[in-house]
Design an enzyme around this catalytic site. Structure first.
Site, PDB file in Angstrom:
ATOM      1  N   SER A  26       0.831  -1.203   0.000  1.00 27.60           N
ATOM      2  CA  SER A  26       0.000   0.000   0.000  1.00 27.60           C
ATOM      3  C   SER A  26       0.869   1.258   0.000  1.00 27.60           C
ATOM      4  O   SER A  26       1.657   1.469  -0.919  1.00 27.60           O
ATOM      5  CB  SER A  26      -0.947  -0.037   1.204  1.00 27.60           C
ATOM      6  OG  SER A  26      -1.935   0.963   1.117  1.00 27.60           O
ATOM      7  N   HIS A  62      -7.820  -5.314  -0.405  1.00 30.67           N
ATOM      8  CA  HIS A  62      -6.607  -4.615   0.032  1.00 30.67           C
ATOM      9  C   HIS A  62      -5.908  -5.418   1.124  1.00 30.67           C
ATOM     10  O   HIS A  62      -5.855  -5.011   2.296  1.00 30.67           O
ATOM     11  CB  HIS A  62      -6.972  -3.208   0.525  1.00 30.67           C
ATOM     12  CG  HIS A  62      -5.798  -2.269   0.588  1.00 30.67           C
ATOM     13  ND1 HIS A  62      -5.096  -1.890  -0.526  1.00 30.67           N
ATOM     14  CD2 HIS A  62      -5.201  -1.644   1.641  1.00 30.67           C
ATOM     15  CE1 HIS A  62      -4.124  -1.061  -0.174  1.00 30.67           C
ATOM     16  NE2 HIS A  62      -4.172  -0.901   1.140  1.00 30.67           N
ATOM     17  N   ASP A 101      -9.715  -4.415  -4.883  1.00 31.17           N
ATOM     18  CA  ASP A 101      -9.162  -3.497  -3.874  1.00 31.17           C
ATOM     19  C   ASP A 101     -10.072  -2.269  -3.750  1.00 31.17           C
ATOM     20  O   ASP A 101     -10.263  -1.534  -4.716  1.00 31.17           O
ATOM     21  CB  ASP A 101      -7.749  -3.071  -4.292  1.00 31.17           C
ATOM     22  CG  ASP A 101      -6.970  -2.407  -3.164  1.00 31.17           C
ATOM     23  OD1 ASP A 101      -7.585  -1.689  -2.365  1.00 31.17           O
ATOM     24  OD2 ASP A 101      -5.748  -2.605  -3.088  1.00 31.17           O
TER      25      ASP A 101
END
Length: 253
Positions: free
Chosen positions: A125, A229, A196
């Site tokens: 991320s 995610h 995501d």
């Protein structure tokens, strides 16, 4: 193993107090060292526990913890972060000062590794974005402020992230023959889940395309159907295979 990092900053600039760094020692012959950067609000400990389970006995993992700082995305509420963000996407306003401090911290962590050890950086991320910023510093041979970038990177990994400063990178690498050579030879692996809902898949896909257009020729992009995610075993398995291949690991305990 863990230790606290130094504060970075001088003059009127922000001071970045990095948190604890967790180290996973190689279980076999030490061939590579990878600095792994966590996501927004996380810490180095959680990733060190996951990375320790991977079948990569020749890798030493260094998992630092980002500074706690006010985050625009959270209305100024503090969180551990490698840089400030107003949104988690390629459209985010680039906090170059924060990105520079994080890239310098990564290079500092790698600076004491033996000369025969291959060096790499990766992350998840926001950590993936910071890792890709280090990749651009390596290619250009310098930080944004002009200071020389010291780490000789052999691989970069970005999971569920994006390429920061993409708007200002165009032309910088292609116009410099040495930078173009470094960029072309640096293996990069980018992975992103199609489901995501934090950093949308299209940002990962566009970052892969942009990296290639800016001169990074060895970019591997992996898309995962149904992945949100987070990470899954399949992604980790492919990461292990890629690292073993690109870093020339023996895979022996």
């Amino acid at each position: 193993m863990s230790f606290s990092g130094p504060a970075v900053g001088s003059g009127g600039r922000r001071v970045f107090q990095f948190g604890r760094t967790h180290v996973v020692r190689p279980k076999g012959k030490h061939q590579a060292t990878i600095v792994w950067l966590h996501g927004l609000g996380d810490n180095g400990s959680s990733w060190s526990q996951l990375l320790e389970t991977l079948p990569l006995p020749n890798i030493k993992w260094i998992c630092p913890t980002a500074p706690s700082q006010p985050i625009s995305l959270f209305g100024g509420f503090p969180s551990t972060a490698w840089f400030d963000v107003n949104e988690l996407s390629e459209n985010a306003q680039d906090d170059v000062e924060g990105l520079e401090a994080s890239a310098a911290h990564v290079a500092s962590l790698l600076s004491t590794e033996p000369a025969d050890i291959k060096l790499a950086v990766g992350g998840f991320s926001m950590g993936a974005a910071a890792s890709l910023y280090s990749a651009t510093c390596f290619a250009l041979g310098k930080y944004g402020n002009g200071n020389s970038y010291p780490a000789n990177l052999s691989a970069v990994v970005g999971l569920s992230g994006w390429l920061p400063c993409a708007k200002t990178l165009s032309g910088k690498i292609e116009g410099d023959s040495e930078a173009a050579m470094r960029a072309a030879s640096l293996p990069i692996m980018l992975c992103h889940g199609r489901a995501d809902d934090v950093v949308p898949f299209r940002f990962g896909e566009k970052s892969s395309q942009a990296s290639n257009s800016f001169g990074f020729r060895d970019v591997t992009f992996k898309a995962y159907d149904g992945l949100g995610h987070y990470t899954i075993p399949q992604e980790m398995d492919e990461l292990c295979s890629w690292l073993t291949s690109k870093l020339g690991l023996e895979g022996q305990a």
